[in-house]
Write a protein that holds these residues in place. Structure first.
Motif, PDB file in Angstrom:
ATOM      1  N   VAL A 178       0.985  -1.165   0.064  1.00  0.00           N
ATOM      2  CA  VAL A 178       0.158  -0.029   0.103  1.00  0.00           C
ATOM      3  C   VAL A 178       0.813   1.324  -0.076  1.00  0.00           C
ATOM      4  O   VAL A 178       1.844   1.611   0.781  1.00  0.00           O
ATOM      5  N   LEU A 179       0.890   2.181  -1.157  1.00  0.00           N
ATOM      6  CA  LEU A 179       1.596   3.128  -1.221  1.00  0.00           C
ATOM      7  C   LEU A 179       0.726   4.419  -0.910  1.00  0.00           C
ATOM      8  O   LEU A 179      -0.271   4.290  -1.519  1.00  0.00           O
ATOM      9  N   VAL A 180       1.376   5.417  -0.063  1.00  0.00           N
ATOM     10  CA  VAL A 180       0.689   6.558   0.422  1.00  0.00           C
ATOM     11  C   VAL A 180       1.660   7.782   0.340  1.00  0.00           C
ATOM     12  O   VAL A 180       2.594   7.593   0.920  1.00  0.00           O
ATOM     13  N   ASN A 181       0.948   8.590  -0.523  1.00  0.00           N
ATOM     14  CA  ASN A 181       1.847   9.821  -0.660  1.00  0.00           C
ATOM     15  C   ASN A 181       1.223  10.859   0.017  1.00  0.00           C
ATOM     16  O   ASN A 181      -0.064  11.278  -0.130  1.00  0.00           O
ATOM     17  N   ARG A 278      -4.124  -9.580   1.435  1.00  0.00           N
ATOM     18  CA  ARG A 278      -4.723  -8.871   0.394  1.00  0.00           C
ATOM     19  C   ARG A 278      -5.797  -8.102   0.851  1.00  0.00           C
ATOM     20  O   ARG A 278      -5.822  -7.001   0.723  1.00  0.00           O
ATOM     21  N   GLN A 279      -6.686  -8.874   1.603  1.00  0.00           N
ATOM     22  CA  GLN A 279      -7.910  -8.266   1.914  1.00  0.00           C
ATOM     23  C   GLN A 279      -7.510  -6.945   2.690  1.00  0.00           C
ATOM     24  O   GLN A 279      -8.090  -5.801   2.798  1.00  0.00           O
ATOM     25  N   GLN A 280      -6.568  -7.319   3.868  1.00  0.00           N
ATOM     26  CA  GLN A 280      -6.305  -6.453   4.916  1.00  0.00           C
ATOM     27  C   GLN A 280      -5.634  -5.317   4.100  1.00  0.00           C
ATOM     28  O   GLN A 280      -5.907  -3.865   4.674  1.00  0.00           O
ATOM     29  N   ALA A 281      -4.790  -5.455   3.178  1.00  0.00           N
ATOM     30  CA  ALA A 281      -4.197  -4.209   2.359  1.00  0.00           C
ATOM     31  C   ALA A 281      -5.338  -3.499   1.577  1.00  0.00           C
ATOM     32  O   ALA A 281      -5.182  -2.251   1.685  1.00  0.00           O
ATOM     33  N   GLU A 282      -6.424  -3.948   1.280  1.00  0.00           N
ATOM     34  CA  GLU A 282      -7.395  -3.302   0.454  1.00  0.00           C
ATOM     35  C   GLU A 282      -8.163  -2.520   1.572  1.00  0.00           C
ATOM     36  O   GLU A 282      -8.394  -1.364   1.158  1.00  0.00           O
ATOM     37  N   ARG A 283      -8.598  -2.996   2.655  1.00  0.00           N
ATOM     38  CA  ARG A 283      -9.171  -2.276   3.707  1.00  0.00           C
ATOM     39  C   ARG A 283      -8.236  -1.107   4.172  1.00  0.00           C
ATOM     40  O   ARG A 283      -8.767  -0.114   4.002  1.00  0.00           O
ATOM     41  N   CYS A 284      -7.193  -1.228   4.218  1.00  0.00           N
ATOM     42  CA  CYS A 284      -6.122  -0.227   4.614  1.00  0.00           C
ATOM     43  C   CYS A 284      -6.212   0.764   3.628  1.00  0.00           C
ATOM     44  O   CYS A 284      -6.183   1.997   3.875  1.00  0.00           O
ATOM     45  N   LYS A 289      -6.928   6.296   1.769  1.00  0.00           N
ATOM     46  CA  LYS A 289      -7.527   6.938   0.679  1.00  0.00           C
ATOM     47  C   LYS A 289      -8.573   8.387   0.926  1.00  0.00           C
ATOM     48  O   LYS A 289      -8.691   9.102   0.100  1.00  0.00           O
ATOM     49  N   GLU A 290      -9.114   8.031   2.030  1.00  0.00           N
ATOM     50  CA  GLU A 290     -10.159   9.009   2.399  1.00  0.00           C
ATOM     51  C   GLU A 290      -9.343  10.360   2.833  1.00  0.00           C
ATOM     52  O   GLU A 290      -9.817  11.452   2.830  1.00  0.00           O
ATOM     53  N   PHE A 296      -2.419   4.000  -3.112  1.00  0.00           N
ATOM     54  CA  PHE A 296      -2.554   3.038  -4.273  1.00  0.00           C
ATOM     55  C   PHE A 296      -2.363   1.621  -3.567  1.00  0.00           C
ATOM     56  O   PHE A 296      -1.115   1.534  -2.868  1.00  0.00           O
ATOM     57  N   LEU A 297      -2.762   0.484  -4.277  1.00  0.00           N
ATOM     58  CA  LEU A 297      -2.485  -0.670  -3.872  1.00  0.00           C
ATOM     59  C   LEU A 297      -1.748  -1.320  -4.937  1.00  0.00           C
ATOM     60  O   LEU A 297      -1.947  -1.117  -6.263  1.00  0.00           O
ATOM     61  N   ALA A 298      -0.608  -1.987  -4.788  1.00  0.00           N
ATOM     62  CA  ALA A 298       0.323  -2.573  -5.919  1.00  0.00           C
ATOM     63  C   ALA A 298       0.889  -3.744  -5.489  1.00  0.00           C
ATOM     64  O   ALA A 298       1.182  -4.088  -4.273  1.00  0.00           O
TER      65      ALA A 298
END
Length: 316
Positions: A178-181, A278-284, A289-290, A296-298
């Protein structure tokens, strides 16, 4: 005989630094590093079209990027055409390039270098492989230290020197990033220069034996899968996080939302979290993202990353 006036669409990947150690500073001011770099599935999109009109025309719709010679993509295209013109095989007079940005700019993800590499590789494909891989890498190094990595055919490399000495390694498998800028741009030069000041007298030079131990350790860990809890390291993180507190906060949030480990990539300020679920990553990703739109998920890319979406090599 000149190459047909064809077109090509490429996806240029981002990268993360799983390890980044500053090993010294050369007399010319460039810093030497030891880094483990992994391409990931966050892409910019480039369309290249050879044309009869001389020169380079660059469009960057939807972004504030310059569309002139100050853009690394423009420089890469100009370098290729100039070098090709002096070769025995004639090249097309010009090229039209459309760059659609998705990778954040000045974010520690190598987007500009990847775009330049895609431009060189794409033009080479359109001209039937005019230059060898070694020649392309040499051209890439003129544009930036990370460009040769994005030209490399492997998804992951151990990089040394100023980043141009590459040893392919196994791609990290079984994890999701999970990439966060945080939305700020960071100057790579400022980060390295500041690191030199803060590290002065602290022995930033690593001995050859220490470097070999790092390589062996990571070689064992990266073969197949990056285990949960693996310690990641980035010498530059202390500098960027010292100015931008968001870097530290995002790292804490990623771990709190299930990441086994979180680290800043490159000179930042993008932070990535490593997930084995992966599901945990998607929830994160949804949660962060809010507040951070550039989240981004990658996944790791297990090839050169310069994937062609479609081609048209017929005569125009």
């Amino acid at each position: 005989m000149r190459a047909p006036l064809g077109s090509l669409v490429l996806r240029a990947p981002a990268k993360v630094n799983l390890l980044l150690k500053v090993t010294g500073r050369r007399a010319d001011g460039y810093h030497t590093i030891e880094s483990l770099m992994q391409k990931v599935s966050l892409y910019d999109r480039l369309e290249l079209r050879l044309v009869e009109q001389w020169g380079v025309r660059l469009r960057c719709p939807g972004s504030e990027l310059a569309e002139d010679e100050s853009n690394l993509v423009f420089q890469a295209a100009r370098l290729f055409l100039d070098r090709g013109t002096s070769s025995a095989t004639a090249v097309a007079p010009g090229v039209e390039i459309t760059l659609e940005k998705r990778i954040p700019v000045a974010a520690g993800l190598g987007g500009g270098s990847s775009d330049a590499a895609a431009t060189l590789a794409g033009l080479n494909r359109l001209h039937g492989g005019l230059f060898s891989a070694e020649e392309l890498a040499a051209m890439g190094l003129q544009l930036g230290a990370d460009v040769p990595f994005f030209l490399a055919t492997s998804g992951a490399c151990w990089a040394s020197g100023i980043g141009e000495l590459l040893t392919p390694v196994e791609t990290v498998l079984g994890v999701v990033f999970v990439l966060v800028n945080p939305g700020v741009s960071v100057s790579t030069k400022w980060v390295y220069d500041t690191f030199s000041l803060t590290g002065k007298g602290k022995g930033i030079n690593l001995t050859n034996s220490r470097i070999e131990l790092l390589r062996q350790r990571w070689g064992n860990r990266v073969a197949g899968q990056l285990p949960a809890g693996t310690d990641l390291e980035n010498d530059l993180q202390q500098v960027t996080a010292g100015r931008y507190a968001e870097v530290g906060r995002i790292r804490q949030e990623l771990v709190g939302l299930g990441a086994s480990v979180a680290l800043m990539s490159g000179s930042g300020p993008t932070v990535f979290g490593v997930f084995t679920d992966r599901q945990q990553a998607e929830r994160c990703c949804q949660v962060l993202k809010e507040r951070y739109s550039a989240t981004f998920l990658a996944e790791a890319v297990d090839f050169d990353g310069l994937a062609a979406e479609d081609t048209d090599t017929g005569m125009q």
